[in-house]
Write a protein that holds these residues in place. Structure first.
Motif, PDB file in Angstrom:
ATOM      1  N   GLY A 435       0.830  -1.120   0.053  1.00 15.01           N
ATOM      2  CA  GLY A 435      -0.075   0.039   0.136  1.00 15.01           C
ATOM      3  C   GLY A 435       0.706   1.253   0.043  1.00 15.01           C
ATOM      4  O   GLY A 435       0.292   2.316  -0.440  1.00 15.01           O
ATOM      5  N   VAL A 438       2.974   1.494  -3.904  1.00 11.83           N
ATOM      6  CA  VAL A 438       2.325   1.909  -5.001  1.00 11.83           C
ATOM      7  C   VAL A 438       2.271   3.383  -5.383  1.00 11.83           C
ATOM      8  O   VAL A 438       2.741   3.646  -6.181  1.00 11.83           O
ATOM      9  CB  VAL A 438       1.250   1.131  -5.204  1.00 11.83           C
ATOM     10  CG1 VAL A 438       0.243   1.547  -6.365  1.00 11.83           C
ATOM     11  CG2 VAL A 438       1.221  -0.304  -5.454  1.00 11.83           C
ATOM     12  N   PHE A 458      -5.292   6.024  -2.654  1.00 13.77           N
ATOM     13  CA  PHE A 458      -4.791   4.823  -3.158  1.00 13.77           C
ATOM     14  C   PHE A 458      -4.168   3.758  -2.354  1.00 13.77           C
ATOM     15  O   PHE A 458      -4.357   2.466  -2.516  1.00 13.77           O
ATOM     16  CB  PHE A 458      -3.872   5.198  -4.389  1.00 13.77           C
ATOM     17  CG  PHE A 458      -4.573   5.631  -5.587  1.00 13.77           C
ATOM     18  CD1 PHE A 458      -4.989   4.808  -6.298  1.00 13.77           C
ATOM     19  CD2 PHE A 458      -4.359   6.742  -5.980  1.00 13.77           C
ATOM     20  CE1 PHE A 458      -5.430   5.022  -7.977  1.00 13.77           C
ATOM     21  CE2 PHE A 458      -4.843   7.398  -7.263  1.00 13.77           C
ATOM     22  CZ  PHE A 458      -5.461   6.550  -8.270  1.00 13.77           C
ATOM     23  N   ILE A 462      -5.391   0.021  -2.051  1.00  9.42           N
ATOM     24  CA  ILE A 462      -4.775  -1.281  -2.035  1.00  9.42           C
ATOM     25  C   ILE A 462      -4.226  -2.061  -1.212  1.00  9.42           C
ATOM     26  O   ILE A 462      -4.377  -3.266  -1.077  1.00  9.42           O
ATOM     27  CB  ILE A 462      -3.390  -0.548  -2.871  1.00  9.42           C
ATOM     28  CG1 ILE A 462      -3.583   0.370  -4.105  1.00  9.42           C
ATOM     29  CG2 ILE A 462      -2.120  -1.687  -2.988  1.00  9.42           C
ATOM     30  CD1 ILE A 462      -2.397   0.977  -4.579  1.00  9.42           C
ATOM     31  N   SER A 463      -4.131  -1.634   0.055  1.00  6.02           N
ATOM     32  CA  SER A 463      -3.926  -2.219   1.244  1.00  6.02           C
ATOM     33  C   SER A 463      -5.031  -3.151   1.801  1.00  6.02           C
ATOM     34  O   SER A 463      -4.973  -4.237   2.103  1.00  6.02           O
ATOM     35  CB  SER A 463      -3.390  -1.422   2.300  1.00  6.02           C
ATOM     36  OG  SER A 463      -2.182  -1.048   2.018  1.00  6.02           O
TER      37      SER A 463
END
Length: 500
Positions: A435, A438, A458, A462-463
């Protein structure tokens, strides 16, 4: 064996379970789950908590930075409102866990990082909070110092006058925090109406003396949507990051909530509305200062210094109260809990608060504030890239992986299911790394800059998805029927339902 009791959506440990883990190295009186009698915070308490924290100098002046970047007043207020609505979502999702199971943030973190791994998100939250504690103490210090100098000219000639104010204000902040979250509850009840009414009086003064003035009529400097969006997204991330810290440790307060409904409704209205209204007051009053004084005065301290001595005296008390409320509520509870969690049997919350205060001094906030712009926008934006993924992991664990069910007693057992492997949940560590990595690509690859400009968002998603995937079929998750086997579910209290 029934180890926990659920009634009205609130889970507490049974007496036998409490006795069996009270000697654990992971247990102390501050980190233990709250009892049924300790769930005393009503919606009013949460509303005043947020109102008290939002009515602060940084919130008052927040829109000024956006207007200086080219936004008009309604674009700035809209960005502030949207950012606070967005950050409200993880706040409410994490609030549910604190309310239902009565656990503070460091204990909540044991679920997703393990009993030892929990120090990673706890100390990450603590470092930024301690930094903000020092900064807000310094902001309050300089505000009080300016106002005292305006009222009493002799004060300015006193050697070390700023250091004296800093020492006294620092001691006041640490002293209130030493009493714990219940003292913050009382402070918020006093500060919120006082500061709120004062802000309204200031706006009425501005309107009656100058109308709304030129700032409200100044158009946006952006001629295309693309130009606006280049500024909008990083600015929105900054607004989100303003309260991203509280999105993590909100269980520290919600563990005292009487019900899910009361805390959710109160927080949903008080946070975004207070931040937006207070920012608008800042814009409106500043607009009036252009007419009254011939220049835009964004800093409420500098504005108050132009009033008669008695008004300055009252303003000093109000600004000190506002700085104290946000500082104690937002910036000292989390690091104090995190430090306490390092050695629960020896370190109390009060000791954690004292250590936080000392650490804040060592960070030299007066030096940091000499380069205010780079610190706030660079450091805060960078920290958002770390806090977003931690938020995502917390939400994924409680809502997607465990589906709001856990074995409360085992959070305090060194050999319990939430110890994972040697106290660390490697899946949480992997998800955090992914996380953070990225969005960092946005710093390295120019074409991916949008990833960094929206690092918190984001990183969170993502995480969240990475953690949910990695935790599939993990042994720490309760099997079907296991929650019911360890939980004594009692019928709802009819009086409690009427109270809601």
């Amino acid at each position: 064996m029934k180890t926990q009791i659920e009634q009205n959506g609130i889970v507490t440990l049974s007496d036998d379970a409490t006795k069996s883990v009270s000697d654990s190295e992971l247990w102390n009186d501050d980190l233990r789950p709250t009892t049924e009698k300790e769930h005393t915070w009503t919606g009013l308490n949460f509303a005043t908590l947020w109102i008290g924290m939002c009515l602060c100098i940084p919130a008052y002046t927040m829109a000024s930075g956006m207007i200086s970047l080219g936004m008009n007043w309604w674009q700035a207020i809209g960005t502030i409102f949207l950012g606070n609505v967005i950050v409200l979502i993880p706040i409410l999702l994490n609030s549910h866990a604190g309310t239902k199971f009565g656990i503070p943030y460091p204990v909540f973190a044991r679920l997703w990082f393990g009993s030892k791994g929990a120090h990673i998100p706890s100390m990450a939250r603590a470092v930024v909070a301690a930094g903000w504690f020092g900064i807000n103490t310094w902001i309050g210090t300089t505000a009080i110092d300016v106002l005292l100098s305006a009222s009493f000219p002799a004060w300015k000639s006193l050697a070390g006058h700023t250091a004296i104010i800093f020492a006294l204000f620092w001691a006041l902040n640490v002293g209130v925090a030493y009493k714990g979250p219940q003292a913050i509850k009382v402070l918020s009840l006093i500060a919120a109406p006082v500061v709120g009414i004062s802000a309204l009086i200031l706006m009425i003064w501005a309107f009656t003396n100058a109308g709304w003035g030129p700032i409200l009529s100044t158009p946006s400097k952006f001629t295309t949507t693309g130009e606006f969006l280049k500024v909008f997204f990083p600015t929105l991330t900054g607004v989100i990051a303003f309260w991203a810290t509280l999105a993590l440790n909100i269980p520290d307060f919600c563990r005292y909530a009487k019900s899910q409904r009361s805390q959710m409704i109160a927080q949903s209205f008080s946070l975004p509305l207070t931040m937006s209204i207070f920012s608008f007051i800042g814009i409106a009053v500043t607009s009036a200062t252009v007419v009254i004084f011939g220049t835009a005065i964004w800093d409420p301290v500098q504005l108050l210094a132009k009033f008669p001595p008695f008004i300055i005296f009252l303003g000093t008390i109000i600004i000190a109260m506002a700085s104290l409320t946000i500082n104690v509520g937002a910036n000292i509870v989390a690091p104090a809990r995190a430090i306490e969690n390092l050695y629960p049997k020896r370190i109390t919350f009060g000791i954690g608060a004292l250590i936080t205060g000392v650490f804040a001094i060592l960070m030299q906030p007066w030096f940091i504030m000499s380069n205010f712009g780079n610190y706030i926008f660079g450091w805060l934006g960078t920290y958002a890239a770390l806090l977003g993924p931690i938020d995502g992991i917390a939400i994924a664990d409680y809502w997607l992986v465990r589906r709001r069910k856990m074995a409360l007693k085992e959070l305090y057992e060194p050999a319990g299911r939430y110890n994972y492997s040697s106290g660390f949940n490697k899946n949480g560590v992997y998800a955090l790394i992914i996380g953070v990595a990225v969005p960092v690509l946005g710093l390295l690859v120019p074409g991916l800059r949008f990833l960094w400009d929206n690092a918190w968002t984001f990183g969170l998603f993502i995480s969240m998805f990475a953690y949910a995937y990695l935790m599939k079929n993990d042994q720490s998750v309760l099997s079907p029927g296991e929650y019911e086997a360890i939980t004594q579910i009692q019928a709802p209290d009819p009086m409690e339902r009427l109270a809601k």
